[in-house]
Design a protein around this motif. Structure first.
Motif, PDB file in Angstrom:
ATOM      1  N   VAL B  16       0.889  -1.170   0.000  1.00 17.11           N
ATOM      2  CA  VAL B  16       0.000   0.000   0.000  1.00 17.11           C
ATOM      3  C   VAL B  16       0.925   1.218   0.000  1.00 17.11           C
ATOM      4  O   VAL B  16       1.504   1.563   1.037  1.00 17.11           O
ATOM      5  CB  VAL B  16      -0.929   0.005   1.230  1.00 17.11           C
ATOM      6  N   TRP B  17       1.111   1.753  -1.195  1.00 14.44           N
ATOM      7  CA  TRP B  17       2.038   2.876  -1.363  1.00 14.44           C
ATOM      8  C   TRP B  17       1.292   4.086  -1.894  1.00 14.44           C
ATOM      9  O   TRP B  17       0.401   3.971  -2.733  1.00 14.44           O
ATOM     10  CB  TRP B  17       3.157   2.490  -2.349  1.00 14.44           C
ATOM     11  N   VAL B  76      -4.351   4.016   7.929  1.00 17.84           N
ATOM     12  CA  VAL B  76      -4.972   3.144   6.917  1.00 17.84           C
ATOM     13  C   VAL B  76      -6.210   3.774   6.287  1.00 17.84           C
ATOM     14  O   VAL B  76      -6.464   3.593   5.094  1.00 17.84           O
ATOM     15  CB  VAL B  76      -5.250   1.728   7.500  1.00 17.84           C
ATOM     16  N   LYS B  77      -6.973   4.541   7.051  1.00 21.25           N
ATOM     17  CA  LYS B  77      -8.160   5.192   6.468  1.00 21.25           C
ATOM     18  C   LYS B  77      -7.773   6.223   5.414  1.00 21.25           C
ATOM     19  O   LYS B  77      -8.373   6.303   4.348  1.00 21.25           O
ATOM     20  CB  LYS B  77      -8.999   5.884   7.565  1.00 21.25           C
ATOM     21  N   GLU B  78      -6.758   7.021   5.725  1.00 25.19           N
ATOM     22  CA  GLU B  78      -6.294   8.015   4.759  1.00 25.19           C
ATOM     23  C   GLU B  78      -5.749   7.313   3.505  1.00 25.19           C
ATOM     24  O   GLU B  78      -5.986   7.763   2.378  1.00 25.19           O
ATOM     25  CB  GLU B  78      -5.206   8.896   5.379  1.00 25.19           C
ATOM     26  N   ASP B  80      -6.634   4.475   2.311  1.00 27.36           N
ATOM     27  CA  ASP B  80      -7.773   3.980   1.534  1.00 27.36           C
ATOM     28  C   ASP B  80      -8.458   5.122   0.794  1.00 27.36           C
ATOM     29  O   ASP B  80      -8.787   5.000  -0.398  1.00 27.36           O
ATOM     30  CB  ASP B  80      -8.763   3.265   2.458  1.00 27.36           C
ATOM     31  N   TYR B  81      -8.629   6.227   1.487  1.00 29.22           N
ATOM     32  CA  TYR B  81      -9.265   7.402   0.874  1.00 29.22           C
ATOM     33  C   TYR B  81      -8.488   7.869  -0.361  1.00 29.22           C
ATOM     34  O   TYR B  81      -9.080   8.211  -1.397  1.00 29.22           O
ATOM     35  CB  TYR B  81      -9.362   8.536   1.898  1.00 29.22           C
ATOM     36  N   ILE B  84      -9.599   6.103  -3.299  1.00 31.19           N
ATOM     37  CA  ILE B  84     -11.022   6.226  -3.666  1.00 31.19           C
ATOM     38  C   ILE B  84     -11.291   7.552  -4.366  1.00 31.19           C
ATOM     39  O   ILE B  84     -11.940   7.600  -5.398  1.00 31.19           O
ATOM     40  CB  ILE B  84     -11.915   6.123  -2.391  1.00 31.19           C
ATOM     41  N   TYR B 171      -7.012  -4.951   4.159  1.00 30.94           N
ATOM     42  CA  TYR B 171      -5.720  -4.438   4.612  1.00 30.94           C
ATOM     43  C   TYR B 171      -5.303  -5.201   5.862  1.00 30.94           C
ATOM     44  O   TYR B 171      -6.135  -5.507   6.726  1.00 30.94           O
ATOM     45  CB  TYR B 171      -5.823  -2.953   4.973  1.00 30.94           C
TER      46      TYR B 171
END
Lengths: 189, 189
Positions: B16-17, B76-78, B80-81, B84, B171
């Motif tokens: 996740v980069w 992790v939320k950022e 993912d955002y 999106i 994740y």
């Protein structure tokens, strides 16, 4: 304030994938790669980088195919060994007691004891420098029934893949579930 | 016996980069990639794959540079955002409250709050299909002093990178230490 640590091939995580190939005499060989990743969704493709000096390099050039077998953490020693020994000198399957299985779709063998495998046909070869990057189209993915979870897909917590830390040269397992992708970020905006 | 689950872009782990770029108006943008990996040791290089439809694609073509910021699991939320939302419509830094920092080495910004970053200059562009693969030479790696461990290198257990499971769309964090690479396999042979 960030500290410069120099130009290094250092990014986390990198994978621990076992590349399976046949040589001219049909001998199966395996080697470990951490330089690789998925690179395209259509055609579904994965890339691996190998030095020309490796035995597997010549096998892929010749056969235009390879497999990727993804080991579970219980086979971390074998995975490490596959990256230390060379197929020019030893039969790595015999040394580890693991079993080569001939793919029925591509001209390459995979490791029976590893839970998740990808069968790939070579579609691009890119000369980057010390490493050559091979891009393979993913023809099929196969998994042990014991690692399948919801919707018939592999459960990462059952596969228990290994990750590699470049430069620090450590292997780690996977840890706790952090959330669902394309979902948890929706809270922001 | 392995079960075929079809041709899928499914391999574990993928990273996740966060790819950082500037657009023509010097606006910083970020997007999340899981299609990528290190691809060469000399020149030290890393590859990422983007669809042409992304805002970042045009930025990289124009600026010939990008950064990779590696988020910790607490973000992790950022992360993912960033995968999106699109930079065509929103300022992802403003939306998340995270801070763009201009690289002093390449023409691209990175994320201040993420502990490990790579500054890259574009050296190859490969048209694979739906995705274009960009290969960047790693000009420098920078890390927060708080994540440095032995020998001044980043400690993966302090960086706490995120890994992504394709298809299952989950994740995970990193888990337990499994051993030292190029070492534990020596027991075999």
């Amino acid at each position: 304030m960030k500290k410069s640590i120099g130009a290094k091939t250092l990014a986390f995580p990198t994978p621990v994938w076992i590349v399976g190939t046949y040589d001219k005499e049909e001998n199966p060989n395996v080697m470990t790669v951490a330089w690789g990743g998925i690179c395209c969704s259509k055609p579904k493709s994965i890339n691996i980088s190998l030095r020309k000096a490796t035995y597997s390099y010549g096998n892929i050039v010749e056969r235009k195919a390879f497999t990727i077998s993804i080991p579970s953490e219980k086979h971390v020693k074998e995975a490490d060994y596959f990256g230390i020994a060379t197929g020019k000198k030893v039969d790595k399957f015999a040394a580890t007691g693991l079993t080569p299985v001939k793919s029925d779709l591509v001209d390459a063998p995979y490791v029976k004891e590893f839970p998740l495998i990808l069968e790939c046909k070579l579609i691009h070869t890119i000369e980057v420098g010390l490493h050559t990057q091979f891009i393979g189209e993913i023809i099929d993915v196969k998994a042990d029934e014991s690692v399948l979870g919801e919707k018939g897909l592999p459960d990462i917590e059952k596969v228990r893949p290994i990750l590699f830390g470049p430069e620090i040269r450590t292997y780690h397992g996977i840890g706790k579930y952090l959330g669902q992708a394309f979902s948890i970020g929706k809270e922001i905006s």
